[in-house]
Structures are given as C-alpha cells and as structure tokens.
Design an enzyme around this catalytic site. Sequence first.
Site, PDB file in Angstrom:
ATOM      1  N   TYR A  53      41.314  55.415  39.175  1.00 29.67           N
ATOM      2  CA  TYR A  53      40.754  54.931  40.440  1.00 29.67           C
ATOM      3  C   TYR A  53      40.642  56.060  41.469  1.00 29.67           C
ATOM      4  O   TYR A  53      40.076  55.863  42.541  1.00 29.67           O
ATOM      5  CB  TYR A  53      41.604  53.801  41.051  1.00 29.67           C
ATOM      6  CG  TYR A  53      41.842  52.611  40.154  1.00 29.67           C
ATOM      7  CD1 TYR A  53      41.076  52.404  39.003  1.00 29.67           C
ATOM      8  CD2 TYR A  53      42.843  51.684  40.428  1.00 29.67           C
ATOM      9  CE1 TYR A  53      41.307  51.313  38.166  1.00 29.67           C
ATOM     10  CE2 TYR A  53      43.071  50.593  39.608  1.00 29.67           C
ATOM     11  CZ  TYR A  53      42.303  50.418  38.478  1.00 29.67           C
ATOM     12  OH  TYR A  53      42.548  49.340  37.665  1.00 29.67           O
ATOM     13  N   LEU A 192      39.938  36.896  40.350  1.00 25.07           N
ATOM     14  CA  LEU A 192      38.989  36.042  41.075  1.00 25.07           C
ATOM     15  C   LEU A 192      37.564  36.245  40.553  1.00 25.07           C
ATOM     16  O   LEU A 192      36.596  35.839  41.200  1.00 25.07           O
ATOM     17  CB  LEU A 192      39.045  36.360  42.582  1.00 25.07           C
ATOM     18  CG  LEU A 192      40.402  36.131  43.255  1.00 25.07           C
ATOM     19  CD1 LEU A 192      40.377  36.637  44.704  1.00 25.07           C
ATOM     20  CD2 LEU A 192      40.782  34.653  43.206  1.00 25.07           C
ATOM     21  N   ILE A 231      46.395  40.224  40.111  1.00 28.36           N
ATOM     22  CA  ILE A 231      46.339  41.346  41.064  1.00 28.36           C
ATOM     23  C   ILE A 231      45.004  41.355  41.808  1.00 28.36           C
ATOM     24  O   ILE A 231      44.195  42.270  41.643  1.00 28.36           O
ATOM     25  CB  ILE A 231      46.600  42.692  40.351  1.00 28.36           C
ATOM     26  CG1 ILE A 231      45.766  42.820  39.064  1.00 28.36           C
ATOM     27  CG2 ILE A 231      48.081  42.844  40.018  1.00 28.36           C
ATOM     28  CD1 ILE A 231      45.750  44.242  38.495  1.00 28.36           C
ATOM     29  N   SER A 234      41.871  42.872  47.766  1.00 31.43           N
ATOM     30  CA  SER A 234      41.187  42.608  49.030  1.00 31.43           C
ATOM     31  C   SER A 234      41.604  43.660  50.039  1.00 31.43           C
ATOM     32  O   SER A 234      42.774  44.017  50.131  1.00 31.43           O
ATOM     33  CB  SER A 234      41.489  41.216  49.589  1.00 31.43           C
ATOM     34  OG  SER A 234      40.717  41.040  50.776  1.00 31.43           O
ATOM     35  N   ASN A 243      45.605  35.347  49.712  1.00 33.30           N
ATOM     36  CA  ASN A 243      45.830  35.536  48.272  1.00 33.30           C
ATOM     37  C   ASN A 243      47.318  35.552  47.916  1.00 33.30           C
ATOM     38  O   ASN A 243      47.692  35.242  46.779  1.00 33.30           O
ATOM     39  CB  ASN A 243      45.159  36.830  47.799  1.00 33.30           C
ATOM     40  CG  ASN A 243      43.638  36.758  47.886  1.00 33.30           C
ATOM     41  OD1 ASN A 243      43.071  35.677  48.049  1.00 33.30           O
ATOM     42  ND2 ASN A 243      42.981  37.901  47.788  1.00 33.30           N
TER      43      ASN A 243
HETATM   44  P1  NDP Z   1      39.016  40.554  41.938  1.00 36.88           P
HETATM   45  O1  NDP Z   1      38.855  39.346  41.079  1.00 36.88           O
HETATM   46  O2  NDP Z   1      40.332  40.898  42.505  1.00 36.88           O
HETATM   47  O3  NDP Z   1      37.931  40.430  43.078  1.00 36.88           O
HETATM   48  C1  NDP Z   1      37.838  41.327  44.152  1.00 36.88           C
HETATM   49  C2  NDP Z   1      36.646  40.898  45.016  1.00 36.88           C
HETATM   50  O4  NDP Z   1      36.884  39.583  45.523  1.00 36.88           O
HETATM   51  C3  NDP Z   1      36.451  41.792  46.208  1.00 36.88           C
HETATM   52  O5  NDP Z   1      35.053  41.883  46.428  1.00 36.88           O
HETATM   53  C4  NDP Z   1      37.129  41.048  47.354  1.00 36.88           C
HETATM   54  O6  NDP Z   1      36.497  41.347  48.577  1.00 36.88           O
HETATM   55  C5  NDP Z   1      36.898  39.606  46.951  1.00 36.88           C
HETATM   56  N1  NDP Z   1      37.993  38.727  47.388  1.00 36.88           N
HETATM   57  C6  NDP Z   1      39.313  39.004  47.421  1.00 36.88           C
HETATM   58  N2  NDP Z   1      40.013  37.964  47.881  1.00 36.88           N
HETATM   59  C7  NDP Z   1      39.123  36.981  48.137  1.00 36.88           C
HETATM   60  C8  NDP Z   1      39.236  35.668  48.642  1.00 36.88           C
HETATM   61  N3  NDP Z   1      40.411  35.153  48.979  1.00 36.88           N
HETATM   62  N4  NDP Z   1      38.099  34.940  48.787  1.00 36.88           N
HETATM   63  C9  NDP Z   1      36.901  35.458  48.471  1.00 36.88           C
HETATM   64  N5  NDP Z   1      36.722  36.715  47.989  1.00 36.88           N
HETATM   65  C10 NDP Z   1      37.827  37.471  47.829  1.00 36.88           C
HETATM   66  O7  NDP Z   1      38.424  41.765  41.039  1.00 36.88           O
HETATM   67  P2  NDP Z   1      38.821  43.290  40.719  1.00 36.88           P
HETATM   68  O8  NDP Z   1      37.928  43.706  39.624  1.00 36.88           O
HETATM   69  O9  NDP Z   1      38.877  44.098  41.941  1.00 36.88           O
HETATM   70  O10 NDP Z   1      40.282  43.170  40.089  1.00 36.88           O
HETATM   71  C11 NDP Z   1      41.472  43.289  40.839  1.00 36.88           C
HETATM   72  C12 NDP Z   1      42.245  44.524  40.467  1.00 36.88           C
HETATM   73  O11 NDP Z   1      42.496  44.577  39.060  1.00 36.88           O
HETATM   74  C13 NDP Z   1      41.513  45.837  40.748  1.00 36.88           C
HETATM   75  O12 NDP Z   1      41.499  46.124  42.112  1.00 36.88           O
HETATM   76  C14 NDP Z   1      42.326  46.787  39.904  1.00 36.88           C
HETATM   77  O13 NDP Z   1      43.548  47.117  40.584  1.00 36.88           O
HETATM   78  C15 NDP Z   1      42.618  45.937  38.667  1.00 36.88           C
HETATM   79  N6  NDP Z   1      41.670  46.188  37.544  1.00 36.88           N
HETATM   80  C16 NDP Z   1      42.207  46.641  36.355  1.00 36.88           C
HETATM   81  C17 NDP Z   1      41.385  46.934  35.295  1.00 36.88           C
HETATM   82  C18 NDP Z   1      41.970  47.459  34.026  1.00 36.88           C
HETATM   83  O14 NDP Z   1      41.210  47.965  33.174  1.00 36.88           O
HETATM   84  N7  NDP Z   1      43.270  47.383  33.833  1.00 36.88           N
HETATM   85  C19 NDP Z   1      39.916  46.761  35.364  1.00 36.88           C
HETATM   86  C20 NDP Z   1      39.474  46.215  36.630  1.00 36.88           C
HETATM   87  C21 NDP Z   1      40.328  45.941  37.673  1.00 36.88           C
HETATM   88  P3  NDP Z   1      37.293  41.830  49.932  1.00 36.88           P
HETATM   89  O15 NDP Z   1      37.990  43.107  49.635  1.00 36.88           O
HETATM   90  O16 NDP Z   1      36.188  41.968  50.919  1.00 36.88           O
HETATM   91  O17 NDP Z   1      38.223  40.711  50.275  1.00 36.88           O
END
Ligand code: NDP
Length: 277
Positions: A53, A192, A231, A234, A243
């Site tokens: 990252y 999410l 995890i 946001s 969350n």
């Molecule tokens: P998420 O499912 O966590 O979704 C994140 C998105 O949802 C962002 O756009 C965020 O926007 C929005 N969001 C967050 N909270 C809310 C809410 N309460 N209501 C509406 N929208 C919301 O997806 P990610 O892919 O980011 O996964 C989370 C984490 O998993 C990553 O950050 C990373 O740390 C990890 N990951 C690990 C991987 C692996 O290979 N091991 C691969 C991909 C991710 P906003 O910030 O504007 O709230």
Amino acid sequence: MTSEDTTTAEFTPGVRIPLIGLGTWPLTGEDAAAAVAQAIRNGYRHIDTAENYANEAAVGEGIRRSGIDRGLLFLTTKFNTEWHGRDKVRAAFGHAVKRLGTDYLDLFLVHWPNPAQGRFVEACEGLQRLVDEGSIRAWGVSNFKPAHLELLAGAGLQVPLNQVQIDPEHGQPGQLAYHRDHGILTAAYSPLGRNGAFLGHPAITGPARDLGKTPAQVVLRWHVQHGRVAIPKSANPERQRENLDVYSFSLSAKQVAAVDALDTGAPPRLDSDTFFH
Ligand code: NDP
C-alpha cells in the site's frame, strides 16, 4: 480481556484481535496519517496496512500522532512475494518495522501465495520463527485458497488466520468451511464490497430500518456475528465511528440467513493462483 469479550477473538494462544479494524488502502501520505490518527481517537485499536500500500510510514505517523500507547494497538502488515523465503521474511520484518516506526508487529501476513514461485511454505516457516523469537505476536496469510492451505498443513504449519475477500455477494462458502474445519480465523477484506450495491438490498436495508442502524452497520454486524474479523476502510470520521459501532445491537438468525442468501457464488475479484505482488 476475558473470553467473554465479544469485540475481539483469540486466534492463536494468548493473542486476541479486535474484530473490527481500520483498512488503510488506498490511503497514502498525509491522508493515511490523518485517517489513522482520527480512527484511533475514534476508538479503533486495530489497523491494517501492507508493504504494497506504500503507506506504512504514514500509518506509523498516524499512530504516533494519536498519542496511543503502542501496547494498546493491534497492528497488522503484509509483505510482498519477493520476500518469500525463511531468511528473507526476517528482512521483510526489519523493513516493515522501520517504516512503521515500531519494534514489533501484532500480525504479519503473507500477502499473496504466488504458487508459481512456490516458496510460500518457506515464508510461513520464516514467520513462525519470528513468532518464536518474539518479533511478531502472530502470523497469518492472505488470499490463500484451500489448496494453498493444504500445502501448509502438509508441512506441519497450523495457520492462525487468513485474510480474504468476503462480503454478502462474495460469501465464499467453500473457503469459509475450510477455515472452520481447520481452526483458521477468517478476516474479511473489502467487507463492505467497496460501498457495494448490495447495501441497498432489502435484506440489508430492512434490518437497518428496523434497528435504527445504517446498511454498512448491518453488514459489519453480519461479519462479526459470524465470528469474522472485518477491516472496513473509511477516511470519513462519521463513517469510521459508524463502522466500529456494531456491538450495541444484533441480527436475528433469520436476518443473518437473509444476508447469507445474497451470495452470488462469484469468485474474489483477483485470482490468487495467478495474481500477486
Ligand atoms: P471496503 O469494503 O472497506 O470499502 C471501502 C469503501 O467504502 C470506501 O470507498 C469508503 O469510503 C466506503 N465506506 C466505508 N464505510 C462506509 C459506510 N459506513 N457507508 C458507506 N460507505 C462506506 O473495501 P476495501 O477494498 O477498502 O477493503 C478494506 C481494507 O481491506 C483495505 O483498506 C485494505 O486494508 C484491506 N484489503 C486487503 C486486501 C488483501 O489482498 N489482503 C485487498 C484489498 C483490501 P470513505 O472512505 O469515503 O468512507
């Protein structure tokens, strides 16, 4: 902490992980530092980052800025496949803690198996050594399919945790059954669905309305009620608080089953037999 604590899970002897953690991808630089500091002030005690990252230094800055005692925080990072090898893992650890500005990790994960390279068993053996030496509290893997986990079991390695993509539409029942049968804790990434369209489905909006919660809270409660780590990422202060606030209500068995039924059978976005970094 006692075994009655429902906000954490013991996944390897003596080590408990908070079920809700802050995802930090794709935040970098000041955005990442500010989001992490704010999340810790909002009550988060579990932060998820990765070498890939390119934000470990910023995450470390956010941790310091929050003023929290390092011992109160559960910090996870992951390393790339160039470090697969018993001794290379030690080097990966050294680089990670330097970037993060800490001297130990709570959890260190093999980010992708890269089966063509064929060295993930050695990587996990290296991780177990880091646990034995006290450099990391626990090890685990990410994006490992049952076939990859079988190779680890064959080498005598008991995997404590696997971080995989799970959301209501990506239920991965076969993967979860393997974890259950082998005592592996599941950590859900993209919990999410990256603000997935399913947040508007009646199976989620119905309980949200009835319970006075948001759709995201219903989905995160669904993960937690299944005993999984989730995890969500946001950077927004209200959504961060929302969350984390999933312990003051519960879903009925019928509501859980209705969310389970949203599974489409779709595989994860990325195929870990071929994708890696
Ligand atoms: P998420 O499912 O966590 O979704 C994140 C998105 O949802 C962002 O756009 C965020 O926007 C929005 N969001 C967050 N909270 C809310 C809410 N309460 N209501 C509406 N929208 C919301 O997806 P990610 O892919 O980011 O996964 C989370 C984490 O998993 C990553 O950050 C990373 O740390 C990890 N990951 C690990 C991987 C692996 O290979 N091991 C691969 C991909 C991710 P906003 O910030 O504007 O709230």
